[in-house]
Motif scaffolding. Structure first.
Motif, PDB file in Angstrom:
ATOM      1  N   LYS A 193       0.737  -1.283  -0.058  1.00  0.00           N
ATOM      2  CA  LYS A 193      -0.042  -0.015  -0.042  1.00  0.00           C
ATOM      3  C   LYS A 193       0.925   1.422   0.111  1.00  0.00           C
ATOM      4  O   LYS A 193       0.385   2.253  -0.385  1.00  0.00           O
ATOM      5  CB  LYS A 193      -0.903  -0.075   1.241  1.00  0.00           C
ATOM      6  CG  LYS A 193      -2.114   0.865   1.054  1.00  0.00           C
ATOM      7  CD  LYS A 193      -2.867   1.090   2.381  1.00  0.00           C
ATOM      8  CE  LYS A 193      -3.862  -0.485   2.518  1.00  0.00           C
ATOM      9  NZ  LYS A 193      -4.844  -0.408   3.582  1.00  0.00           N
ATOM     10  N   SER A 222     -11.548   6.247   1.485  1.00  0.00           N
ATOM     11  CA  SER A 222     -11.992   5.966   2.822  1.00  0.00           C
ATOM     12  C   SER A 222     -13.051   5.053   2.674  1.00  0.00           C
ATOM     13  O   SER A 222     -13.844   4.984   1.609  1.00  0.00           O
ATOM     14  CB  SER A 222     -12.617   7.375   3.638  1.00  0.00           C
ATOM     15  OG  SER A 222     -11.846   7.875   4.396  1.00  0.00           O
ATOM     16  N   ARG A 223     -13.381   4.256   3.763  1.00  0.00           N
ATOM     17  CA  ARG A 223     -14.452   3.467   3.736  1.00  0.00           C
ATOM     18  C   ARG A 223     -15.783   4.560   3.436  1.00  0.00           C
ATOM     19  O   ARG A 223     -15.795   5.712   4.199  1.00  0.00           O
ATOM     20  CB  ARG A 223     -14.713   2.920   5.319  1.00  0.00           C
ATOM     21  CG  ARG A 223     -13.834   1.897   5.397  1.00  0.00           C
ATOM     22  CD  ARG A 223     -14.028   0.995   6.825  1.00  0.00           C
ATOM     23  NE  ARG A 223     -13.849   2.078   7.882  1.00  0.00           N
ATOM     24  CZ  ARG A 223     -14.847   2.544   8.558  1.00  0.00           C
ATOM     25  NH1 ARG A 223     -16.059   2.259   8.229  1.00  0.00           N
ATOM     26  NH2 ARG A 223     -14.603   3.635   9.412  1.00  0.00           N
ATOM     27  N   LYS A 228     -16.927   9.771   7.664  1.00  0.00           N
ATOM     28  CA  LYS A 228     -15.967  10.290   6.647  1.00  0.00           C
ATOM     29  C   LYS A 228     -16.616  11.407   5.714  1.00  0.00           C
ATOM     30  O   LYS A 228     -15.741  11.974   5.113  1.00  0.00           O
ATOM     31  CB  LYS A 228     -15.244   9.113   5.758  1.00  0.00           C
ATOM     32  CG  LYS A 228     -14.936   7.816   6.412  1.00  0.00           C
ATOM     33  CD  LYS A 228     -13.780   8.020   7.223  1.00  0.00           C
ATOM     34  CE  LYS A 228     -13.511   6.659   7.848  1.00  0.00           C
ATOM     35  NZ  LYS A 228     -12.146   7.025   8.837  1.00  0.00           N
ATOM     36  N   GLY A 252     -13.375   3.419  -1.858  1.00  0.00           N
ATOM     37  CA  GLY A 252     -13.198   3.149  -0.677  1.00  0.00           C
ATOM     38  C   GLY A 252     -14.146   1.754  -0.757  1.00  0.00           C
ATOM     39  O   GLY A 252     -15.101   1.444  -1.569  1.00  0.00           O
ATOM     40  N   GLY A 253     -14.084   0.721   0.265  1.00  0.00           N
ATOM     41  CA  GLY A 253     -14.679  -0.252   0.349  1.00  0.00           C
ATOM     42  C   GLY A 253     -15.694  -0.418   1.643  1.00  0.00           C
ATOM     43  O   GLY A 253     -16.147   0.583   2.171  1.00  0.00           O
ATOM     44  N   LEU A 283     -13.902  -0.536  -3.808  1.00  0.00           N
ATOM     45  CA  LEU A 283     -12.574  -1.454  -3.804  1.00  0.00           C
ATOM     46  C   LEU A 283     -12.998  -2.533  -2.930  1.00  0.00           C
ATOM     47  O   LEU A 283     -13.053  -2.466  -1.825  1.00  0.00           O
ATOM     48  CB  LEU A 283     -11.523  -0.521  -3.056  1.00  0.00           C
ATOM     49  CG  LEU A 283     -11.091   0.841  -3.713  1.00  0.00           C
ATOM     50  CD1 LEU A 283     -10.164   1.605  -3.020  1.00  0.00           C
ATOM     51  CD2 LEU A 283     -10.675   0.615  -5.308  1.00  0.00           C
ATOM     52  N   ILE A 291      -5.135   1.534  -3.924  1.00  0.00           N
ATOM     53  CA  ILE A 291      -4.904   2.520  -3.113  1.00  0.00           C
ATOM     54  C   ILE A 291      -3.723   3.291  -3.186  1.00  0.00           C
ATOM     55  O   ILE A 291      -3.685   4.490  -3.263  1.00  0.00           O
ATOM     56  CB  ILE A 291      -5.424   2.057  -1.439  1.00  0.00           C
ATOM     57  CG1 ILE A 291      -6.890   1.448  -1.207  1.00  0.00           C
ATOM     58  CG2 ILE A 291      -4.945   3.103  -0.404  1.00  0.00           C
ATOM     59  CD1 ILE A 291      -7.152   0.936   0.005  1.00  0.00           C
ATOM     60  N   GLU A 308     -12.374  10.779  13.928  1.00  0.00           N
ATOM     61  CA  GLU A 308     -11.396   9.977  13.492  1.00  0.00           C
ATOM     62  C   GLU A 308     -10.527   9.504  14.724  1.00  0.00           C
ATOM     63  O   GLU A 308     -10.443  10.316  15.510  1.00  0.00           O
ATOM     64  CB  GLU A 308     -10.427  10.606  12.464  1.00  0.00           C
ATOM     65  CG  GLU A 308      -9.749   9.986  11.453  1.00  0.00           C
ATOM     66  CD  GLU A 308     -10.375   9.070  10.580  1.00  0.00           C
ATOM     67  OE1 GLU A 308     -10.423   7.645  10.854  1.00  0.00           O
ATOM     68  OE2 GLU A 308     -10.762   9.694   9.635  1.00  0.00           O
ATOM     69  N   GLY A 311      -6.636   8.099  11.854  1.00  0.00           N
ATOM     70  CA  GLY A 311      -6.630   8.306  10.391  1.00  0.00           C
ATOM     71  C   GLY A 311      -5.457   7.853   9.517  1.00  0.00           C
ATOM     72  O   GLY A 311      -4.640   8.778   9.164  1.00  0.00           O
ATOM     73  N   LEU A 312      -5.472   6.772   9.409  1.00  0.00           N
ATOM     74  CA  LEU A 312      -4.202   5.930   8.557  1.00  0.00           C
ATOM     75  C   LEU A 312      -4.287   6.429   7.251  1.00  0.00           C
ATOM     76  O   LEU A 312      -3.161   6.485   6.580  1.00  0.00           O
ATOM     77  CB  LEU A 312      -4.033   4.804   8.943  1.00  0.00           C
ATOM     78  CG  LEU A 312      -3.491   3.841  10.315  1.00  0.00           C
ATOM     79  CD1 LEU A 312      -3.909   2.700  10.385  1.00  0.00           C
ATOM     80  CD2 LEU A 312      -2.185   4.497  10.393  1.00  0.00           C
ATOM     81  N   THR A 313      -5.526   6.718   6.486  1.00  0.00           N
ATOM     82  CA  THR A 313      -5.352   7.124   5.081  1.00  0.00           C
ATOM     83  C   THR A 313      -4.848   8.637   5.080  1.00  0.00           C
ATOM     84  O   THR A 313      -3.982   8.685   3.826  1.00  0.00           O
ATOM     85  CB  THR A 313      -6.824   7.405   4.562  1.00  0.00           C
ATOM     86  OG1 THR A 313      -7.393   8.113   5.495  1.00  0.00           O
ATOM     87  CG2 THR A 313      -7.502   5.942   4.367  1.00  0.00           C
ATOM     88  N   GLU A 316      -1.114   7.694   5.085  1.00  0.00           N
ATOM     89  CA  GLU A 316      -0.661   7.174   3.769  1.00  0.00           C
ATOM     90  C   GLU A 316      -0.553   8.189   2.818  1.00  0.00           C
ATOM     91  O   GLU A 316       0.449   8.127   1.898  1.00  0.00           O
ATOM     92  CB  GLU A 316      -1.825   5.941   3.406  1.00  0.00           C
ATOM     93  CG  GLU A 316      -1.731   4.757   4.143  1.00  0.00           C
ATOM     94  CD  GLU A 316      -2.928   3.977   4.166  1.00  0.00           C
ATOM     95  OE1 GLU A 316      -3.175   3.072   5.170  1.00  0.00           O
ATOM     96  OE2 GLU A 316      -3.873   4.590   3.439  1.00  0.00           O
TER      97      GLU A 316
HETATM   98  N1  UDP Z   1      -8.979   1.180   3.655  1.00  0.00           N
HETATM   99  C1  UDP Z   1      -8.790   0.038   2.718  1.00  0.00           C
HETATM  100  N2  UDP Z   1      -9.757  -0.142   1.670  1.00  0.00           N
HETATM  101  C2  UDP Z   1     -10.786   0.814   1.619  1.00  0.00           C
HETATM  102  C3  UDP Z   1     -10.639   1.691   2.536  1.00  0.00           C
HETATM  103  C4  UDP Z   1      -9.647   2.071   3.464  1.00  0.00           C
HETATM  104  O1  UDP Z   1      -8.003  -0.907   2.712  1.00  0.00           O
HETATM  105  O2  UDP Z   1     -11.655   0.569   0.763  1.00  0.00           O
HETATM  106  C5  UDP Z   1      -7.585   1.207   4.473  1.00  0.00           C
HETATM  107  C6  UDP Z   1      -6.842   2.378   4.311  1.00  0.00           C
HETATM  108  O3  UDP Z   1      -6.027   2.347   3.175  1.00  0.00           O
HETATM  109  C7  UDP Z   1      -6.219   2.571   5.651  1.00  0.00           C
HETATM  110  C8  UDP Z   1      -7.463   1.859   6.697  1.00  0.00           C
HETATM  111  O4  UDP Z   1      -8.119   0.970   5.924  1.00  0.00           O
HETATM  112  O5  UDP Z   1      -5.249   1.785   5.758  1.00  0.00           O
HETATM  113  C9  UDP Z   1      -8.302   2.903   7.312  1.00  0.00           C
HETATM  114  O6  UDP Z   1      -7.819   3.348   8.169  1.00  0.00           O
HETATM  115  P1  UDP Z   1      -8.283   4.853   8.908  1.00  0.00           P
HETATM  116  O7  UDP Z   1      -7.755   4.944  10.189  1.00  0.00           O
HETATM  117  O8  UDP Z   1      -7.938   5.814   7.854  1.00  0.00           O
HETATM  118  O9  UDP Z   1      -9.929   4.920   9.058  1.00  0.00           O
HETATM  119  P2  UDP Z   1     -10.756   3.712   9.558  1.00  0.00           P
HETATM  120  O10 UDP Z   1     -11.427   2.772   8.340  1.00  0.00           O
HETATM  121  O11 UDP Z   1     -10.175   2.676  10.536  1.00  0.00           O
HETATM  122  O12 UDP Z   1     -11.878   4.446  10.477  1.00  0.00           O
END
Ligand code: UDP
Length: 399
Positions: A193, A222-223, A228, A252-253, A283, A291, A308, A311-313, A316
């Motif tokens: 990623k 983002s999801r 979000k 996002g998924g 996704l 991503i 949040e 906020g790993l996004t 990234e």
């Molecule tokens: N992510 C993913 N697929 C998606 C959306 C998000 O793999 O469709 C990943 C994104 O890259 C990140 C994590 O899920 O590594 C989301 O972490 P974040 O802290 O941003 O938010 P959370 O979804 O935990 O609220």
């Protein structure tokens, strides 16, 4: 992965100093206990952290406690309570939680110098701690500030039976009178990623997703979750486009297995109303390469979260050197430093004007993007995370 694989990213000297630090813990045994081997942030981070800890000479054991579906229903209620939801907690639920934890008591390694309990599921193990000579640490990976008091009051004695606690952010500290540490999570720059991509790799992802790249792209990955605020992102995009030709990608998924995700996705699709400049892409899980490519090709990365954890996004996005426009909530505040590593913006109009500013000022965008990447390198990448762990463990051997 080995620690020396990160030399190119962190420098030989820093890696050397991490190894030196680790030598103070040589031969120590650390046991991690959590409740799932896969899925979820904790398992993801342990998968990457454990091999590095072993590589620097620690003896590491990672055990997953065994639960029943009823147990996980209870701990899900607790999880929701941590997020501030008002929940119903019965005596039966508390008894079941205790019972299942007690049933897991044999996983505790008596020879462990450190026992790390991740999140709330294994906290009940503290009730069978007596006589264990190691140091016990509770690592809270979520924001506990608004935890429903009925759940917190039940778990609090168990937290107290640990020697120390760990939180992601200073404002999350729940038991300030006790010894505690701040350790935000980290990304692995060598993971699929986040690794560097060739132009060809990026191009082929965009071809596959059917997204043109002839105009600047605003991007939120983002999801599909109300928190979000994807609808707000569409609103901001409409304002930006009145001034500068650009496109929006929302990717996002989480939509297919989460009933609320489906509703959010449908609402976003309605809001976008077949606008040919808005690209909404679902996704599937494991879309790490996608991503990565999306984030790398963005002109601006937006994270318009209402709330949040960390906020790993954002981490990234910053790692990819992109300029960020993000709302200053939770862990975003420590990542997107105003005018330094990005622009903070909350309301739709604020997000739009910050995006316009960045699109009009490529020098500013570059400066923020470059500083953002360095900020992540200094604070939020895996070997630095390992260093924080080592410092904490060493400190615990000295108190
Ligand atoms: N992510 C993913 N697929 C998606 C959306 C998000 O793999 O469709 C990943 C994104 O890259 C990140 C994590 O899920 O590594 C989301 O972490 P974040 O802290 O941003 O938010 P959370 O979804 O935990 O609220």
């Amino acid at each position: 992965m080995k620690l020396h694989d990160y030399e190119e990213i962190l420098g030989k000297e820093r890696i050397h100093s991490i190894k030196n630090l680790a030598s103070k813990l040589e031969g120590k045994t650390i046991q991690h206990i959590n409740s799932t081997a896969a899925g979820g942030g904790v398992a993801e981070i342990l998968k990457r952290l454990v091999p590095l800890m072993e590589d620097v000479g620690l003896r590491v054991i990672w055990d997953v406690m065994e639960g029943t579906p009823e147990f996980f229903r209870v701990t899900k209620v607790f999880h929701n309570a941590f997020h501030g939801q008002q929940v119903e907690v019965t005596q039966e639920m508390m008894d079941l939680y205790r019972r299942v934890n007690r049933r897991n008591q044999d996983i505790i390694r008596q020879d462990a110098d450190f026992v790390i309990l991740h999140d709330q599921q294994p906290l009940g193990l503290t009730e069978v701690r007596s006589g264990h000579s190691g140091t016990w640490i509770w690592y809270c990976h979520i924001d506990p500030v608004d935890c429903d008091p009925r759940v917190w009051n039940f778990l609090r004695p168990m937290v107290t039976w640990c020697d120390a606690s760990v939180y992601h952010l200073p404002e999350y500290v729940k038991d300030a009178d006790k010894r505690h540490y701040i350790m935000p999570p980290a990304i692995d720059p060598l993971a699929e990623k986040n690794r560097d991509l060739t132009d060809q790799e990026i191009e082929s992802v965009f071809d596959r997703l059917g997204i043109p790249r002839d105009l600047p792209l605003l991007m939120q990955v983002s999801r599909f979750d109300w928190l979000k605020d994807p609808i707000g992102v569409v609103g901001a995009f409409h304002l930006v486009r009145q001034e500068i030709p650009c496109r929006l990608v929302l990717a996002g998924g989480g939509a297919s297995d989460d009933p609320e995700g489906v509703q959010v996705l449908e609402a976003v699709l309605r809001e976008a109303a077949d606008d040919p400049d808005i690209f909404i892409r679902e996704l599937p899980s494991g879309s790490d390469l996608e991503i990565n490519a999306l984030q790398r090709a963005a002109a601006i990365i937006i994270q318009k979260s209402v709330r949040e954890g960390f906020g790993l996004t954002v981490t990234e996005g910053l790692w990819k050197g992109r300029p960020l426009v993000a709302s200053p909530v939770g862990g975003i505040k420590t990542q997107v430093l105003q005018e330094e590593t990005g622009l903070q913006a909350q309301a739709v109009e604020e997000v739009a004007s910050a995006a316009v500013r960045l699109l009009n000022d490529p020098k500013l965008a570059d400066r923020l993007g470059t500083a953002g990447k360095e900020h992540v390198r200094d604070n939020f990448i895996l070997p630095v995370y390992l260093e924080r762990w080592l410092e904490m463990l060493i400190n615990e051997t000295q108190v």
